[in-house]
Motif scaffolding. Structure first.
Motif, mmCIF file in Angstrom:
data_model
loop_
_atom_site.group_PDB
_atom_site.id
_atom_site.type_symbol
_atom_site.label_atom_id
_atom_site.label_comp_id
_atom_site.label_asym_id
_atom_site.label_seq_id
_atom_site.Cartn_x
_atom_site.Cartn_y
_atom_site.Cartn_z
ATOM 1 N N ASN A 188 0.847 -1.196 0.000
ATOM 2 C CA ASN A 188 0.000 0.000 0.000
ATOM 3 C C ASN A 188 0.885 1.250 0.000
ATOM 4 O OD1 ASN A 188 0.732 0.680 2.744
ATOM 5 N ND2 ASN A 188 -0.688 -0.897 3.451
ATOM 6 N N ALA A 189 0.235 2.405 -0.044
ATOM 7 C CA ALA A 189 0.970 3.664 -0.199
ATOM 8 C C ALA A 189 1.067 4.439 1.108
ATOM 9 C CB ALA A 189 0.305 4.520 -1.273
ATOM 10 N N VAL A 190 1.176 3.741 2.248
ATOM 11 C CA VAL A 190 1.377 4.445 3.504
ATOM 12 C C VAL A 190 2.620 5.313 3.399
ATOM 13 C CG1 VAL A 190 2.048 4.147 5.922
ATOM 14 C CG2 VAL A 190 0.173 2.827 5.005
ATOM 15 N N SER A 191 2.494 6.559 3.819
ATOM 16 C CA SER A 191 3.519 7.617 3.758
ATOM 17 C C SER A 191 3.576 8.280 2.398
ATOM 18 C CB SER A 191 4.911 7.127 4.177
ATOM 19 O OG SER A 191 5.562 6.375 3.177
ATOM 20 N N MET A 192 2.597 7.985 1.516
ATOM 21 C CA MET A 192 2.519 8.649 0.220
ATOM 22 C C MET A 192 1.060 8.759 -0.196
ATOM 23 S SD MET A 192 4.400 7.615 -3.342
ATOM 24 C CE MET A 192 4.523 8.806 -4.680
ATOM 25 N N PHE A 193 0.678 9.904 -0.784
ATOM 26 C CA PHE A 193 -0.682 10.069 -1.267
ATOM 27 C C PHE A 193 -0.706 11.086 -2.396
ATOM 28 C CE2 PHE A 193 -0.332 13.075 2.331
ATOM 29 C CZ PHE A 193 -0.656 14.268 1.693
ATOM 30 N N LEU A 194 -1.878 11.302 -2.969
ATOM 31 C CA LEU A 194 -2.075 12.295 -4.021
ATOM 32 C C LEU A 194 -2.878 13.472 -3.481
ATOM 33 C CD1 LEU A 194 -3.060 10.044 -7.069
ATOM 34 C CD2 LEU A 194 -0.843 11.118 -6.649
ATOM 35 N N ARG A 195 -2.360 14.675 -3.633
ATOM 36 C CA ARG A 195 -3.172 15.866 -3.430
ATOM 37 C C ARG A 195 -3.999 16.091 -4.690
ATOM 38 N NH1 ARG A 195 -2.487 17.837 1.281
ATOM 39 N NH2 ARG A 195 -0.460 18.148 2.276
ATOM 40 N N VAL A 196 -5.155 16.741 -4.526
ATOM 41 C CA VAL A 196 -6.038 16.967 -5.668
ATOM 42 C C VAL A 196 -6.700 18.330 -5.530
ATOM 43 C CG1 VAL A 196 -7.929 15.725 -4.537
ATOM 44 C CG2 VAL A 196 -7.974 16.054 -7.014
ATOM 45 N N SER A 197 -6.847 19.035 -6.627
ATOM 46 C CA SER A 197 -7.571 20.298 -6.652
ATOM 47 C C SER A 197 -8.029 20.560 -8.068
ATOM 48 C CB SER A 197 -6.691 21.448 -6.143
ATOM 49 O OG SER A 197 -5.500 21.544 -6.902
ATOM 50 N N ILE A 198 -8.915 21.543 -8.203
ATOM 51 C CA ILE A 198 -9.373 21.976 -9.517
ATOM 52 C C ILE A 198 -9.154 23.478 -9.619
ATOM 53 C CG2 ILE A 198 -11.082 20.128 -9.638
ATOM 54 C CD1 ILE A 198 -13.239 22.230 -9.023
ATOM 55 N N PRO A 199 -9.065 24.021 -10.813
ATOM 56 C CA PRO A 199 -8.875 25.477 -10.943
ATOM 57 C C PRO A 199 -10.030 26.235 -10.300
ATOM 58 C CG PRO A 199 -8.442 24.367 -13.028
ATOM 59 C CD PRO A 199 -9.050 23.343 -12.127
ATOM 60 N N GLY A 200 -9.690 27.331 -9.641
ATOM 61 C CA GLY A 200 -10.695 28.189 -9.027
ATOM 62 C C GLY A 200 -10.874 29.472 -9.815
ATOM 63 N N ASN A 201 -11.677 30.359 -9.276
ATOM 64 C CA ASN A 201 -11.902 31.673 -9.853
ATOM 65 C C ASN A 201 -11.160 32.720 -9.045
ATOM 66 O OD1 ASN A 201 -13.828 30.714 -11.845
ATOM 67 N ND2 ASN A 201 -15.259 30.442 -10.122
ATOM 68 N N PRO A 202 -10.877 33.892 -9.632
ATOM 69 C CA PRO A 202 -10.137 34.925 -8.889
ATOM 70 C C PRO A 202 -10.767 35.268 -7.544
ATOM 71 C CG PRO A 202 -10.271 35.508 -11.209
ATOM 72 C CD PRO A 202 -11.127 34.284 -11.033
ATOM 73 N N GLU A 203 -12.102 35.238 -7.461
ATOM 74 C CA GLU A 203 -12.749 35.574 -6.195
ATOM 75 C C GLU A 203 -12.529 34.513 -5.118
ATOM 76 O OE1 GLU A 203 -16.030 34.087 -9.056
ATOM 77 O OE2 GLU A 203 -14.250 35.383 -9.127
ATOM 78 N N ASP A 204 -12.008 33.341 -5.508
ATOM 79 C CA ASP A 204 -11.706 32.301 -4.527
ATOM 80 C C ASP A 204 -10.361 32.531 -3.834
ATOM 81 O OD1 ASP A 204 -14.053 30.826 -5.161
ATOM 82 O OD2 ASP A 204 -13.049 30.010 -6.929
ATOM 83 N N ALA A 205 -9.564 33.483 -4.322
ATOM 84 C CA ALA A 205 -8.241 33.749 -3.760
ATOM 85 C C ALA A 205 -8.341 34.784 -2.646
ATOM 86 C CB ALA A 205 -7.295 34.245 -4.851
ATOM 87 N N PRO A 206 -7.485 34.685 -1.610
ATOM 88 C CA PRO A 206 -7.464 35.724 -0.568
ATOM 89 C C PRO A 206 -7.157 37.088 -1.177
ATOM 90 C CG PRO A 206 -6.200 33.803 0.106
ATOM 91 C CD PRO A 206 -6.519 33.613 -1.345
ATOM 92 N N ALA A 207 -7.969 38.075 -0.865
ATOM 93 C CA ALA A 207 -7.843 39.388 -1.500
ATOM 94 C C ALA A 207 -6.515 40.069 -1.182
ATOM 95 C CB ALA A 207 -9.003 40.284 -1.056
ATOM 96 N N LYS A 208 -5.911 39.747 -0.044
ATOM 97 C CA LYS A 208 -4.697 40.445 0.388
ATOM 98 C C LYS A 208 -3.416 39.858 -0.195
ATOM 99 C CE LYS A 208 -6.528 42.036 4.834
ATOM 100 N NZ LYS A 208 -6.306 42.050 6.322
ATOM 101 N N ILE A 209 -3.496 38.763 -0.959
ATOM 102 C CA ILE A 209 -2.285 38.097 -1.451
ATOM 103 C C ILE A 209 -2.214 38.223 -2.968
ATOM 104 C CG2 ILE A 209 -0.967 35.951 -1.531
ATOM 105 C CD1 ILE A 209 -2.399 35.039 0.974
ATOM 106 N N GLU A 210 -1.224 38.971 -3.442
ATOM 107 C CA GLU A 210 -1.035 39.134 -4.871
ATOM 108 C C GLU A 210 -0.484 37.843 -5.490
ATOM 109 O OE1 GLU A 210 1.490 42.439 -5.567
ATOM 110 O OE2 GLU A 210 0.065 43.929 -4.831
ATOM 111 N N ASP A 211 -0.826 37.619 -6.755
ATOM 112 C CA ASP A 211 -0.326 36.484 -7.538
ATOM 113 C C ASP A 211 -0.757 35.138 -6.962
ATOM 114 O OD1 ASP A 211 1.020 38.279 -9.246
ATOM 115 O OD2 ASP A 211 2.762 38.308 -7.913
ATOM 116 N N TYR A 212 -1.795 35.139 -6.146
ATOM 117 C CA TYR A 212 -2.322 33.889 -5.593
ATOM 118 C C TYR A 212 -3.082 33.153 -6.693
ATOM 119 C CZ TYR A 212 -4.241 30.866 -1.902
ATOM 120 O OH TYR A 212 -4.566 29.802 -1.090
ATOM 121 N N ILE A 213 -2.793 31.875 -6.874
ATOM 122 C CA ILE A 213 -3.439 31.074 -7.913
ATOM 123 C C ILE A 213 -4.588 30.308 -7.268
ATOM 124 C CG2 ILE A 213 -3.110 29.341 -9.706
ATOM 125 C CD1 ILE A 213 -0.097 29.980 -9.558
ATOM 126 N N ALA A 214 -5.788 30.741 -7.558
ATOM 127 C CA ALA A 214 -6.961 30.176 -6.885
ATOM 128 C C ALA A 214 -7.209 28.742 -7.334
ATOM 129 C CB ALA A 214 -8.185 31.028 -7.164
#
Length: 515
Positions: A153-179
């Motif tokens: 099995n893959a104990v000590s290893m896994f896959l992170r997962v995400s999907i692209p977000g929209n600009p409004e999903d990014a914290p307003a105070k952080i420039e160049d944040y990729i939502a």
């Protein structure tokens, strides 16, 4: 790593004016970013100048630098000959603190069970999870490993997962944040275990292709190029835009000292626009801190996605084990609303007990994690090691793997206070090329960027973990393979290693093994 045509460590000379350099590195945030520790004594200009002199690049390589064998300053621990080399408390914690360390260790090793259970202090596991304890991933407080064959099995290893977000999903105070957003079904992390009666989310499948590399003097190396697949999906298809990224559990030593490096010293090394023209453009990841409720510099995780040890530990309890805490209060961990059999499962939260691990427990786990001792350097005066150190500097490795810092003065954390430490990292993001790209952003980190990992203790990996697998996904089977995977900003330095005489390449590896 950098091109050998440039002088190493040009950024070190800027430390005496660190605050000015920090402002130029991130003009809109540098004046606002706080250090993880609120109670520290600010440096004077005179002290900054003295620190810059102490941490400057060596001019000669005929002998070790002063105190170089003490990797973690006064916190350095002796080198054990067994697998517990990373499991010792920092040498300078007090007698009273040793109890907190041991209790924290107990919580780190605790095997969590499902709810409801008669062991009320240990229930709340899952319902979906990657491991039943912190120690199951960070085995012996060391580095994780890839599955050992198709039946492992893959104990000590896994896959992170995400999907692209929209600009409004990014914290307003952080420039160049990729939502980005979690996958609607699978959340932010794929769990390959589940409680009885529920399917796991997936099975991690990895295939490799060998890629031979011709080195100087007739030496041949082979890199294994991985392909990852989320097999046997338990809850339907992933989102069509899902971005998957593999993660191996990193070693645990020295985290409190990394947390104690002044943010101004780290920002002083940033050069996002490569203004000095050396090809190295490290930049800080800026993330939103749940602990402090404001933007902070990321220091932990393979893409520097977490700002403090407390947040990193709390996120791991939630995502890896499914345990709630004050910062991550969901009792079902990373389960999503579409996983109703997970959301509706019994859990360990209660009006009496509160969270499945409360703030006192988290404080103890964080103390333990901050104070796992860094072993002393070995063979610092060996001629071959000294030659390897010179190659490390002249090849440009020290441009990103910055060797040495002095931590903050902190009256309430004397074990981390004003220590000369040798972690070999700048904790900044660097473009490592297409070969290592996971094409998944994290906060300000792009799909090609990774945090420079600390190198201290790397030569003890096999002793502690029983293997020599390196990089964020364990694809490198040796230190040489890890170097050869470097691309992007490190391409020129990597090519220098490929073309240098084999004797120098061997010396470089021996130096790394001494860390």
């Amino acid at each position: 790593m950098r091109n050998s045509t440039h002088q190493p460590w040009t950024r070190a000379s800027r430390l005496a004016l660190a605050s000015v350099a920090a402002l130029s590195a991130t003009p809109s945030l540098a004046t606002e970013l706080r250090d993880p520790h609120l109670n520290f004594i600010p440096r004077t200009d005179e002290e900054r100048a003295r620190i810059a002199a102490v941490t400057a690049s060596p001019e000669k390589f005929s002998a070790p630098q002063r105190f170089e064998e003490l990797s973690a300053g006064a916190a350095t621990v002796r080198v054990r000959t067994d697998a517990d080399a990373f499991s010792q408390p920092s040498a300078n914690i007090s007698f009273e603190q040793e109890l907190d360390f041991k209790v924290g260790n107990g919580l780190f090793k605790k095997i969590w069970v499902s709810s409801p259970s008669s062991t009320l202090a240990s229930d709340g596991l899952g319902p979906l999870y990657n491991a039943r304890s912190c120690q199951r991933c960070h085995i012996k407080d060391g580095r994780g490993h890839t599955p050992n064959g198709p039946d492992d099995n893959a104990v000590s290893m896994f896959l992170r997962v995400s999907i692209p977000g929209n600009p409004e999903d990014a914290p307003a105070k952080i420039e160049d944040y990729i939502a980005t957003l979690p996958d609607p079904i699978y959340g932010g992390q794929m769990q390959d275990f589940a409680l009885a009666g529920r399917p796991a989310e997936y099975r991690l499948s990895i295939t490799y292709e060998e890629d031979p590399i011709e080195l100087s003097d007739g030496e041949i190396a082979s890199l294994r190029r991985p392909t990852y697949h989320a097999a046997d999906l338990g809850y339907g298809r992933l989102h069509p835009d899902a971005m998957l990224s593999p993660r191996i559990a990193p070693q645990m030593i020295g985290l409190g000292l990394l947390e104690s490096i002044p943010v101004e010293d780290l920002l002083a090394r940033a050069d996002p626009d490569d203004e000095d023209g050396d090809g190295i453009s490290g930049r800080p990841n800026i993330v939103w801190s749940l602990e402090f409720g404001e933007p902070m510099m990321g220091r932990f995780g393979h893409k520097a996605g977490m700002p403090t040890v407390m947040e990193q530990s709390s996120a791991a309890f939630s995502g890896d084990i499914g345990i709630s805490s004050p910062l991550y209060p969901a009792p079902f961990g990373d389960c999503t609303e579409l996983q109703t059999n997970c959301i509706d499962a019994p859990h360990g939260d209660s009006d009496v007990r509160g969270f499945e691990i409360d703030q006192i427990g988290m404080d103890l786990v964080a103390f333990y994690s901050r104070n796992l001792g860094v072993p002393a350097r070995r063979e610092t005066d060996d001629p071959q090691v000294l030659r390897g150190k010179e190659v490390f500097h002249t090849s440009g490795c020290a441009s990103c793997h910055a060797p040495v810092y002095v931590t903050h003065r902190m009256p309430d954390r004397t074990e981390h206070s004003f220590q000369l430490i040798w972690p070999y990292t700048d904790l900044l993001l660097h473009d490592m090329g297409e070969g290592l790209a996971d094409n998944r952003p994290e906060a300000r980190a792009t799909g090609r960027e990774w945090r420079t990992p600390p190198l201290w203790g790397i030569g003890l990996t096999e002793r502690v973990s029983g293997h020599t697998q390196f990089l964020h996904d364990g694809r490198a089977r040796s230190l040489l393979e890890a170097v050869l995977w470097h691309g992007g900003e490190a391409q020129a330095a990597r090519d220098t290693v490929v073309s240098m005489p084999k004797a120098d390449r061997d010396a470089l590896i021996q130096f790394l093994e001494s860390l």
